[in-house]
Motif scaffolding. Structure first.
Motif, PDB file in Angstrom:
ATOM      1  N   TYR A   1      -3.359  11.960 -30.030  1.00  0.00           N
ATOM      2  CA  TYR A   1      -3.648  12.660 -31.283  1.00  0.00           C
ATOM      3  C   TYR A   1      -2.567  12.374 -32.329  1.00  0.00           C
ATOM      4  CZ  TYR A   1      -3.569  16.551 -34.590  1.00  0.00           C
ATOM      5  OH  TYR A   1      -3.500  17.301 -35.738  1.00  0.00           O
ATOM      6  N   ALA A   2      -1.317  12.375 -31.894  1.00  0.00           N
ATOM      7  CA  ALA A   2      -0.192  12.182 -32.820  1.00  0.00           C
ATOM      8  C   ALA A   2       0.159  10.713 -33.025  1.00  0.00           C
ATOM      9  CB  ALA A   2       1.031  12.946 -32.310  1.00  0.00           C
ATOM     10  N   GLY A   3      -0.514   9.817 -32.316  1.00  0.00           N
ATOM     11  CA  GLY A   3      -0.210   8.389 -32.451  1.00  0.00           C
ATOM     12  C   GLY A   3       1.136   8.017 -31.851  1.00  0.00           C
TER      13      GLY A   3
ATOM     14  N   ASP B   1       8.153   5.908 -28.555  1.00  0.00           N
ATOM     15  CA  ASP B   1       9.167   6.501 -29.420  1.00  0.00           C
ATOM     16  C   ASP B   1       8.605   7.718 -30.135  1.00  0.00           C
ATOM     17  OD1 ASP B   1      11.011   4.481 -28.784  1.00  0.00           O
ATOM     18  OD2 ASP B   1      10.214   3.171 -30.344  1.00  0.00           O
ATOM     19  N   LEU B   2       9.454   8.712 -30.347  1.00  0.00           N
ATOM     20  CA  LEU B   2       9.036   9.905 -31.072  1.00  0.00           C
ATOM     21  C   LEU B   2      10.240  10.558 -31.731  1.00  0.00           C
ATOM     22  CD1 LEU B   2       9.888  12.639 -29.226  1.00  0.00           C
ATOM     23  CD2 LEU B   2       8.075  11.715 -27.808  1.00  0.00           C
ATOM     24  N   VAL B   3       9.944  11.461 -32.640  1.00  0.00           N
ATOM     25  CA  VAL B   3      10.984  12.248 -33.304  1.00  0.00           C
ATOM     26  C   VAL B   3      10.697  13.717 -33.025  1.00  0.00           C
ATOM     27  CG1 VAL B   3      11.994  12.926 -35.518  1.00  0.00           C
ATOM     28  CG2 VAL B   3      11.295  10.545 -35.153  1.00  0.00           C
ATOM     29  N   LEU B   4      11.709  14.424 -32.571  1.00  0.00           N
ATOM     30  CA  LEU B   4      11.641  15.878 -32.456  1.00  0.00           C
ATOM     31  C   LEU B   4      12.238  16.443 -33.735  1.00  0.00           C
ATOM     32  CD1 LEU B   4      12.866  16.529 -28.799  1.00  0.00           C
ATOM     33  CD2 LEU B   4      10.521  16.350 -29.647  1.00  0.00           C
ATOM     34  N   ALA B   5      11.431  17.196 -34.445  1.00  0.00           N
ATOM     35  CA  ALA B   5      11.864  17.765 -35.723  1.00  0.00           C
ATOM     36  C   ALA B   5      11.710  19.282 -35.667  1.00  0.00           C
ATOM     37  CB  ALA B   5      11.039  17.172 -36.867  1.00  0.00           C
ATOM     38  N   PRO B   6      12.741  19.980 -35.204  1.00  0.00           N
ATOM     39  CA  PRO B   6      12.665  21.438 -35.159  1.00  0.00           C
ATOM     40  C   PRO B   6      12.481  22.018 -36.559  1.00  0.00           C
ATOM     41  CG  PRO B   6      14.528  20.635 -33.888  1.00  0.00           C
ATOM     42  CD  PRO B   6      13.999  19.485 -34.668  1.00  0.00           C
TER      43      PRO B   6
ATOM     44  N   ASN C   1       0.440  22.606 -29.050  1.00  0.00           N
ATOM     45  CA  ASN C   1      -0.874  22.466 -29.664  1.00  0.00           C
ATOM     46  C   ASN C   1      -0.802  21.436 -30.782  1.00  0.00           C
ATOM     47  OD1 ASN C   1       0.321  23.955 -31.743  1.00  0.00           O
ATOM     48  ND2 ASN C   1      -1.381  25.369 -31.971  1.00  0.00           N
ATOM     49  N   ARG C   2      -1.970  21.153 -31.358  1.00  0.00           N
ATOM     50  CA  ARG C   2      -2.041  20.203 -32.457  1.00  0.00           C
ATOM     51  C   ARG C   2      -1.461  20.861 -33.702  1.00  0.00           C
ATOM     52  NH1 ARG C   2      -6.290  18.970 -29.173  1.00  0.00           N
ATOM     53  NH2 ARG C   2      -6.948  16.795 -29.088  1.00  0.00           N
ATOM     54  N   GLY C   3      -0.634  20.102 -34.421  1.00  0.00           N
ATOM     55  CA  GLY C   3      -0.041  20.619 -35.641  1.00  0.00           C
ATOM     56  C   GLY C   3      -0.679  19.991 -36.866  1.00  0.00           C
ATOM     57  N   PHE C   4      -0.158  20.322 -37.993  1.00  0.00           N
ATOM     58  CA  PHE C   4      -0.624  19.763 -39.263  1.00  0.00           C
ATOM     59  C   PHE C   4      -0.109  18.334 -39.414  1.00  0.00           C
ATOM     60  CE2 PHE C   4      -0.074  24.398 -40.141  1.00  0.00           C
ATOM     61  CZ  PHE C   4      -1.416  24.717 -40.161  1.00  0.00           C
ATOM     62  N   GLU C   5      -0.775  17.552 -40.243  1.00  0.00           N
ATOM     63  CA  GLU C   5      -0.406  16.159 -40.535  1.00  0.00           C
ATOM     64  C   GLU C   5      -0.286  15.293 -39.279  1.00  0.00           C
ATOM     65  OE1 GLU C   5       2.004  18.571 -41.971  1.00  0.00           O
ATOM     66  OE2 GLU C   5       0.860  18.728 -43.833  1.00  0.00           O
ATOM     67  N   ASN C   6      -1.078  15.600 -38.255  1.00  0.00           N
ATOM     68  CA  ASN C   6      -1.127  14.820 -37.023  1.00  0.00           C
ATOM     69  C   ASN C   6       0.178  14.785 -36.234  1.00  0.00           C
ATOM     70  OD1 ASN C   6      -3.530  13.424 -38.666  1.00  0.00           O
ATOM     71  ND2 ASN C   6      -3.900  13.360 -36.482  1.00  0.00           N
ATOM     72  N   CYS C   7       0.927  15.864 -36.269  1.00  0.00           N
ATOM     73  CA  CYS C   7       2.034  15.993 -35.327  1.00  0.00           C
ATOM     74  C   CYS C   7       1.559  16.924 -34.217  1.00  0.00           C
ATOM     75  CB  CYS C   7       3.296  16.531 -36.005  1.00  0.00           C
ATOM     76  SG  CYS C   7       3.268  18.284 -36.419  1.00  0.00           S
ATOM     77  N   ILE C   8       2.339  17.038 -33.166  1.00  0.00           N
ATOM     78  CA  ILE C   8       2.080  18.055 -32.162  1.00  0.00           C
ATOM     79  C   ILE C   8       3.237  19.044 -32.203  1.00  0.00           C
ATOM     80  CG2 ILE C   8       0.478  16.871 -30.640  1.00  0.00           C
ATOM     81  CD1 ILE C   8       2.661  15.745 -29.051  1.00  0.00           C
ATOM     82  N   VAL C   9       2.949  20.259 -31.817  1.00  0.00           N
ATOM     83  CA  VAL C   9       3.938  21.322 -31.966  1.00  0.00           C
ATOM     84  C   VAL C   9       4.228  21.943 -30.610  1.00  0.00           C
ATOM     85  CG1 VAL C   9       4.503  23.475 -33.147  1.00  0.00           C
ATOM     86  CG2 VAL C   9       3.065  21.781 -34.286  1.00  0.00           C
ATOM     87  N   LEU C  10       5.504  22.120 -30.361  1.00  0.00           N
ATOM     88  CA  LEU C  10       5.994  22.723 -29.130  1.00  0.00           C
ATOM     89  C   LEU C  10       6.624  24.071 -29.494  1.00  0.00           C
ATOM     90  CD1 LEU C  10       6.237  21.800 -26.143  1.00  0.00           C
ATOM     91  CD2 LEU C  10       8.510  20.940 -26.725  1.00  0.00           C
TER      92      LEU C  10
ATOM     93  N   PRO D   1       7.372   8.276 -35.180  1.00  0.00           N
ATOM     94  CA  PRO D   1       8.475   8.038 -36.117  1.00  0.00           C
ATOM     95  C   PRO D   1       8.032   7.526 -37.494  1.00  0.00           C
ATOM     96  CG  PRO D   1       9.024   7.154 -33.971  1.00  0.00           C
ATOM     97  CD  PRO D   1       7.580   7.575 -33.908  1.00  0.00           C
ATOM     98  N   GLU D   2       7.031   6.652 -37.552  1.00  0.00           N
ATOM     99  CA  GLU D   2       6.578   6.129 -38.848  1.00  0.00           C
ATOM    100  C   GLU D   2       5.905   7.220 -39.678  1.00  0.00           C
ATOM    101  OE1 GLU D   2       5.714   4.449 -35.870  1.00  0.00           O
ATOM    102  OE2 GLU D   2       7.393   3.044 -36.094  1.00  0.00           O
ATOM    103  N   LYS D   3       5.085   8.050 -39.033  1.00  0.00           N
ATOM    104  CA  LYS D   3       4.423   9.152 -39.748  1.00  0.00           C
ATOM    105  C   LYS D   3       5.460  10.160 -40.251  1.00  0.00           C
ATOM    106  CE  LYS D   3       0.019   8.958 -37.301  1.00  0.00           C
ATOM    107  NZ  LYS D   3      -0.896   9.675 -36.385  1.00  0.00           N
ATOM    108  N   TYR D   4       6.480  10.380 -39.442  1.00  0.00           N
ATOM    109  CA  TYR D   4       7.528  11.327 -39.844  1.00  0.00           C
ATOM    110  C   TYR D   4       8.275  10.819 -41.071  1.00  0.00           C
ATOM    111  CZ  TYR D   4      11.538  14.454 -39.517  1.00  0.00           C
ATOM    112  OH  TYR D   4      12.516  15.377 -39.797  1.00  0.00           O
ATOM    113  N   GLU D   5       8.676   9.574 -41.055  1.00  0.00           N
ATOM    114  CA  GLU D   5       9.398   9.009 -42.199  1.00  0.00           C
ATOM    115  C   GLU D   5       8.537   8.982 -43.446  1.00  0.00           C
ATOM    116  OE1 GLU D   5      12.623   8.393 -42.620  1.00  0.00           O
ATOM    117  OE2 GLU D   5      12.857   9.171 -40.588  1.00  0.00           O
ATOM    118  N   ALA D   6       7.227   8.778 -43.285  1.00  0.00           N
ATOM    119  CA  ALA D   6       6.320   8.740 -44.430  1.00  0.00           C
ATOM    120  C   ALA D   6       6.245  10.090 -45.152  1.00  0.00           C
ATOM    121  CB  ALA D   6       4.926   8.299 -43.987  1.00  0.00           C
ATOM    122  N   LEU D   7       6.620  11.163 -44.473  1.00  0.00           N
ATOM    123  CA  LEU D   7       6.628  12.483 -45.113  1.00  0.00           C
ATOM    124  C   LEU D   7       7.674  12.577 -46.212  1.00  0.00           C
ATOM    125  CD1 LEU D   7       6.480  14.829 -42.002  1.00  0.00           C
ATOM    126  CD2 LEU D   7       4.618  14.379 -43.605  1.00  0.00           C
TER     127      LEU D   7
END
Length: 160
Positions: free
Chosen positions: A102-104, A108-113, A39-48, A123-129
């Protein structure tokens, strides 16, 4: 409850499939049977969520009083885009294009458990955190973890 660790840089194949990294596959609970909800997560990530974890969370969401507007609004938002996915025999999961948009995420992507779920990030949105300095992180750690936590044996406030 499952507890996932790591950080994984991944690429989608041309069909939009994600190859689940072996290090993360080893952490998946047997109860999930290679099934997930996304589903859609916070800060425009998606959650598995492994399906067994999703079932626990959705049971809590379903307990919300539907006669209260903010509960209905939250439930609708939480369910928005929720999609059941299954990992194939080779460890691939087909990610819906709508969720990737939705997540842009393009390729390329980052899986962040995190805790019992796996966040999927551009990846850019993740690093910006992580723009905080170490001093900012120390201050936040003290604010979040430093209060109301004392060592039960000596009462000093030390976590050791």
């Amino acid at each position: 409850m499952s507890q996932f660790y790591g950080e994984f840089d991944c690429k989608l194949d041309p069909k939009g499939r994600l190859m689940m990294p072996a290090g993360l596959r080893k952490q998946l609970p047997i109860e999930a049977q290679n099934k997930f909800m996304m589903n859609r997560g916070f800060e425009n990530c998606i959650v598995l969520y492994p399906i067994n974890e999703w079932n626990k969370i959705i049971a809590d969401v379903n307990e919300l009083n539907d006669y209260i507007k903010k509960n209905r609004d939250f439930s609708r938002q939480f369910h928005r885009g929720a999609t059941e996915l299954e990992m194939d025999a080779t460890g691939r999961i087909l990610l819906p294009r709508r969720m990737l948009d939705y997540a842009g995420i393009d390729k390329d992507l980052v899986l962040a458990p995190r805790n019992n779920k796996i966040e999927i990030w551009n990846p850019e949105k993740y690093e910006a955190l992580f723009t905080d300095t170490s001093e900012d992180f120390e201050t936040r750690a003290e604010e979040v973890m430093g209060k109301n936590r004392i060592n039960k044996t000596n009462g000093t406030g030390d976590l050791s």
